[in-house]
Enzyme design. Structure first.
Site, mmCIF file in Angstrom:
data_model
loop_
_atom_site.group_PDB
_atom_site.id
_atom_site.type_symbol
_atom_site.label_atom_id
_atom_site.label_comp_id
_atom_site.label_asym_id
_atom_site.label_seq_id
_atom_site.Cartn_x
_atom_site.Cartn_y
_atom_site.Cartn_z
ATOM 1 N N GLU A 112 0.940 -1.147 0.120
ATOM 2 C CA GLU A 112 -0.168 -0.215 -0.066
ATOM 3 C C GLU A 112 0.812 1.555 -0.233
ATOM 4 O O GLU A 112 1.868 1.372 0.884
ATOM 5 C CB GLU A 112 -0.985 0.246 1.141
ATOM 6 C CG GLU A 112 -1.667 1.192 1.391
ATOM 7 C CD GLU A 112 -2.548 1.036 2.795
ATOM 8 O OE1 GLU A 112 -3.345 2.150 2.845
ATOM 9 O OE2 GLU A 112 -2.164 0.189 3.542
ATOM 10 N N GLU A 210 -11.192 1.007 5.672
ATOM 11 C CA GLU A 210 -9.966 1.422 6.594
ATOM 12 C C GLU A 210 -10.394 2.958 6.945
ATOM 13 O O GLU A 210 -9.514 3.895 6.241
ATOM 14 C CB GLU A 210 -8.769 1.360 5.856
ATOM 15 C CG GLU A 210 -7.794 1.507 7.055
ATOM 16 C CD GLU A 210 -6.420 1.282 6.391
ATOM 17 O OE1 GLU A 210 -5.426 0.711 7.279
ATOM 18 O OE2 GLU A 210 -5.832 1.465 5.228
#
Length: 236
Positions: A112, A210
């Site tokens: 990420e 998230e």
């Protein structure tokens, strides 16, 4: 998904996995290796690299326990004293060693990009083009990109064209709105458009939530559920 899953006991992991499967659900990703202070992937410190590889090997058992193939590994800090191209080369070499561990098990590491502007200054991996270049250089089905719309919008913008260009290396997506990193519709990202675009491209994988909630308590949770219904391509 659960960022801190590896820090739970084996008994807790098994209970979570059994509960999820009994409900007909699937578990997404967990974090296998993580640091926000050490130069792990970008450097050549052998002890740090070996610690990463120990984490990677341990994460295989966790993935099997959770019946998932996705593991998110964080690439650590950059080294401002080292040439950028050297840092990229170091990361590629370590990622290749990770691919050798994961490939026999069909596990997919996702990496990420994390924005420098608000949340994670100094992190080595901070743009999607960089993540894409790393994935291409490794050339393994076990090393792919996690596209977090929150981070991408802050760091680089141009979200959908960036997504399209990197599409063949993206294996997992996460969402959160900005500013505030709360539920979709609370900020500036056009999530109805974004998720319809992702759906139209054929993505049927996980969408990691998230983020926090813009309102407290039960009201905030109900508001978040309503937001997800509003942006769901199936509801349009």
């Amino acid at each position: 998904e659960s960022t801190g899953l590896k820090n739970r006991s084996v008994d807790e992991q098994e209970k979570i996995s059994k509960t999820i499967q009994s409900l007909g659900m699937e578990f997404g990703q967990f974090v296998g290796t993580l640091t926000f202070k050490d130069v792990t992937f970008a450097g050549r410190d052998k002890s740090l690299q070996e610690k990463v590889l120990q984490d990677i090997k341990a994460s295989v058992d966790i993935a099997k326990r959770m019946n998932t193939k996705f593991i998110h590994n964080v690439l650590g800090m950059s080294d401002p004293k080292l040439s950028w191209d050297f840092q990229m080369a170091n990361a590629i070499e370590l990622l290749k060693r990770i691919a050798e561990i994961y490939e026999p098990h069909g596990i997919v590491m996702v990496m990420e990009s994390m924005n420098h502007k608000i949340d994670h200054p100094g992190m080595f991996l901070h743009t999607i083009p960089q993540a894409y270049a790393l994935a291409k250089a490794v050339g393994s089905p076990s090393v792919k990109v996690l596209f977090d719309f929150y981070h991408v919008q802050i760091q680089e913008g141009n979200v959908l064209p960036t997504l399209d260009y990197a599409w063949d290396e993206i294996a997992y997506i996460q969402i959160g709105d900005t500013p505030g990193r709360n539920e979709p519709t609370s900020g500036e990202i056009n999530y109805p458009k974004v998720l319809q675009h992702v759906y139209d491209k054929g993505y049927r994988g996980f969408v990691g939530m998230e983020h926090g909630t813009s309102k407290p308590g039960k009201e905030g949770e109900l508001n978040t559920l309503a937001a997800y219904r509003a942006i769901d391509p199936h509801q349009q």
